[in-house]
Design an enzyme around this catalytic site. Structure first.
Site, PDB file in Angstrom:
ATOM      1  N   SER A 129       0.835  -1.204   0.000  1.00 22.44           N
ATOM      2  CA  SER A 129       0.000   0.000   0.000  1.00 22.44           C
ATOM      3  C   SER A 129       0.868   1.251   0.000  1.00 22.44           C
ATOM      4  CB  SER A 129      -0.883  -0.023   1.256  1.00 22.44           C
ATOM      5  OG  SER A 129      -1.472   1.235   1.481  1.00 22.44           O
ATOM      6  N   TYR A 156      -1.485  -0.750  10.934  1.00 18.20           N
ATOM      7  CA  TYR A 156      -1.750  -1.359   9.618  1.00 18.20           C
ATOM      8  C   TYR A 156      -0.604  -1.036   8.657  1.00 18.20           C
ATOM      9  CZ  TYR A 156      -3.258  -1.425   4.805  1.00 18.20           C
ATOM     10  OH  TYR A 156      -3.291  -1.615   3.444  1.00 18.20           O
ATOM     11  N   LYS A 160       2.546  -3.440   6.775  1.00 18.99           N
ATOM     12  CA  LYS A 160       2.900  -3.485   5.344  1.00 18.99           C
ATOM     13  C   LYS A 160       4.408  -3.241   5.178  1.00 18.99           C
ATOM     14  CE  LYS A 160      -1.071  -4.429   3.538  1.00 18.99           C
ATOM     15  NZ  LYS A 160      -1.270  -5.771   2.925  1.00 18.99           N
TER      16      LYS A 160
HETATM   17  C1  WQD Z   1      -9.906   8.863   1.438  1.00 17.45           C
HETATM   18  C2  WQD Z   1     -10.228  10.307   1.758  1.00 17.45           C
HETATM   19  C3  WQD Z   1     -10.744  10.717   4.060  1.00 17.45           C
HETATM   20  C4  WQD Z   1     -14.552   8.616   4.310  1.00 17.45           C
HETATM   21  C5  WQD Z   1      -7.118   3.853   3.250  1.00 17.45           C
HETATM   22  C6  WQD Z   1      -5.900   3.116   3.735  1.00 17.45           C
HETATM   23  C7  WQD Z   1      -5.170   2.541   2.556  1.00 17.45           C
HETATM   24  C8  WQD Z   1      -6.111   1.669   1.782  1.00 17.45           C
HETATM   25  C9  WQD Z   1      -7.266   2.511   1.278  1.00 17.45           C
HETATM   26  C10 WQD Z   1      -6.146  -0.613   2.493  1.00 17.45           C
HETATM   27  C11 WQD Z   1      -9.603  10.785   3.065  1.00 17.45           C
HETATM   28  C12 WQD Z   1     -11.938  11.035   3.164  1.00 17.45           C
HETATM   29  C13 WQD Z   1     -13.350   9.130   3.827  1.00 17.45           C
HETATM   30  C14 WQD Z   1     -15.592   9.501   4.681  1.00 17.45           C
HETATM   31  C15 WQD Z   1     -14.209  11.352   4.053  1.00 17.45           C
HETATM   32  N1  WQD Z   1      -6.595   0.642   2.612  1.00 17.45           N
HETATM   33  N2  WQD Z   1     -13.202  10.476   3.693  1.00 17.45           N
HETATM   34  N3  WQD Z   1     -15.385  10.845   4.527  1.00 17.45           N
HETATM   35  O1  WQD Z   1      -7.550   6.697   4.112  1.00 17.45           O
HETATM   36  O2  WQD Z   1      -6.803   7.299   1.737  1.00 17.45           O
HETATM   37  O3  WQD Z   1      -6.699   4.956   2.491  1.00 17.45           O
HETATM   38  O4  WQD Z   1      -7.930   3.031   2.458  1.00 17.45           O
HETATM   39  O5  WQD Z   1      -5.380  -1.058   1.699  1.00 17.45           O
HETATM   40  O6  WQD Z   1      -4.086   1.769   3.020  1.00 17.45           O
HETATM   41  O7  WQD Z   1      -5.040   4.030   4.376  1.00 17.45           O
HETATM   42  O8  WQD Z   1      -8.906   5.982   2.084  1.00 17.45           O
HETATM   43  O9  WQD Z   1     -11.274   6.123   1.467  1.00 17.45           O
HETATM   44  O10 WQD Z   1     -10.649   6.070   3.949  1.00 17.45           O
HETATM   45  O11 WQD Z   1     -10.192   8.122   2.628  1.00 17.45           O
HETATM   46  O12 WQD Z   1     -14.051  12.581   3.937  1.00 17.45           O
HETATM   47  O13 WQD Z   1     -16.701   9.100   5.142  1.00 17.45           O
HETATM   48  O14 WQD Z   1     -11.647  10.437   1.932  1.00 17.45           O
HETATM   49  O15 WQD Z   1     -10.615  11.672   5.113  1.00 17.45           O
HETATM   50  O16 WQD Z   1      -9.208  12.129   2.927  1.00 17.45           O
HETATM   51  P1  WQD Z   1      -7.461   6.351   2.661  1.00 17.45           P
HETATM   52  P2  WQD Z   1     -10.336   6.521   2.559  1.00 17.45           P
END
Ligand code: WQD
Length: 345
Positions: A129, A156, A160
């Site tokens: 990741s 997490y 990785k």
């Molecule tokens: C993306 C953006 C949130 C939900 C994570 C892991 C990564 C991979 C993918 C496993 C951020 C914003 C989110 C919501 C929001 N996981 N958001 N409201 O955190 O980039 O990555 O998931 O492999 O390793 O770190 O993904 O989709 O959670 O967030 O505003 O209800 O969307 O703050 O800026 P992220 P995400």
């Protein structure tokens, strides 16, 4: 039909595992899938078989169960390489339950390594990741594989990083072992058939499933975590990659492992589109592409969020001959079609 050989897929009924299994079968590989259904459902198997028109050999087992894994390799001695998806992957949960994350994500890999280092050795494609990069320095955006790996911001992410280091040590120790680590950016969307897709348990942590559940009326509104960041519209920026494009990168990686073209026996590829999109841009794209209504409001920042991260996919484009080029509107429509299918809308 002649095949390109057998590939073990751990976590085969998971979000990326299921889409990758479909692409492997379509590319002419035999797959043996394993999963413990801790974060997926057997129903995904039906979807995969409907899409490919093929029965997909599957064994329910846990990668942390050494005897179970030995049984898989005994039953399928022709496994040529493995793609290791099986892992816990919720950043927030990993902060609350670090021991569960270290045990599951490390022991599962150690069992696979033990079995892959025997005999003539079998390749491993590892599901990593972009989280290993932490918060990139501005001069390192877009991110190349040579960008510094920073201290992880969650257990997490640390698993990785530790997994990649374990794999490097094992490659050094075992001349017949070859590894490709694929660092994903943000996988989104669903297969165009709407027969497989993302099935988050409980309240989705990731952005796109939360958007589609809000559009489907399961959630009152989307909270956008923070709009006071140092970005053009104040919301965080990510590299959202279509899960089917990501799956195809795994087929390319397996091909590279098996055809012996790989110079160094441990190689890393960033898998992204190379384009950054803000949360607000993604939400607005979704509304425009689907015509669905997504009520949203700006809320406080989410702890641990990276502000800006997107890939330089040039190495994967040139060496794997692969490119993530599905238009974002098509990707978001696929996510919406899947949500509607699951909810019977
Ligand atoms: C993306 C953006 C949130 C939900 C994570 C892991 C990564 C991979 C993918 C496993 C951020 C914003 C989110 C919501 C929001 N996981 N958001 N409201 O955190 O980039 O990555 O998931 O492999 O390793 O770190 O993904 O989709 O959670 O967030 O505003 O209800 O969307 O703050 O800026 P992220 P995400």
């Amino acid at each position: 039909m002649g095949t390109k050989g057998r590939i073990l897929v751990t976590g085969a009924t998971g979000y990326i595992g299921s889409h990758t299994t479909v692409e492997l079968v379509n590319a002419g590989y035999e797959v043996i899938g394993i999963d413990n259904f801790s974060n997926s459902s057997p129903s995904m198997l039906e979807g995969m078989e409907k899409i490919t028109g093929r029965k997909i050999p599957f064994i329910r087992t846990d990668c942390c169960d050494k005897a179970g894994m030995e049984e898989v390799f005994r039953k399928y001695p022709d496994i040529r390489a493995s793609i290791h998806f099986a892992a816990c992957k919720a950043v927030g949960e990993s902060v609350r339950e670090p021991v569960k994350y270290f045990r599951n994500n490390i022991v599962s890999l150690l069992n696979l390594l033990d079995l892959s280092m025997k005999g003539e050795g079998k390749g491993i494609v590892f599901s990593s990741s972009c989280t290993v990069y932490g918060e990139p320095d501005p001069e390192n955006l877009p991110i190349k594989e040579t960008a510094p790996v920073k201290p992880a911001v969650s257990p997490y992410g640390r698993t990785k990083q530790m997994n990649e280091e374990i794999l490097m040590d094992c490659v050094r120790a075992c001349p017949s072992l070859k590894v490709i680590s694929l660092r994903y950016f943000n996988p989104i969307g669903a297969h165009p058939s709407a027969l497989i897709g993302e099935m988050p348990n409980g309240e989705p942590q990731n952005l796109v499933p939360y958007i589609t559940q809000t559009a489907a009326g399961l959630r009152k509104e989307l909270r956008i975590w923070g709009n006071d960041y140092d970005t053009p519209d104040g919301t965080c920026i990510r590299d959202y990659i279509y899960v089917c494009d990501l799956a195809k990168a795994h087929v390319a990686a397996v091909g590279r492992l098996l055809d012996g073209r790989q110079e160094n026996r441990f190689d890393i590829f960033n898998l992204g589109t190379g384009k950054g999109l803000s949360v607000l841009e993604l939400v607005q794209n979704f509304i425009r592409a689907t015509g669905a209504d997504v009520p949203y409001r700006f809320a406080g920042r989410r702890e641990g969020d990276i502000v800006k991260v997107w890939a330089d996919p040039g190495k994967a484009n040139s060496i794997l001959g692969w490119k993530a080029d599905t238009p974002i509107d098509e990707v978001l429509l696929s996510a919406w079609n899947w949500e509607k299918k699951v909810r019977g809308i």
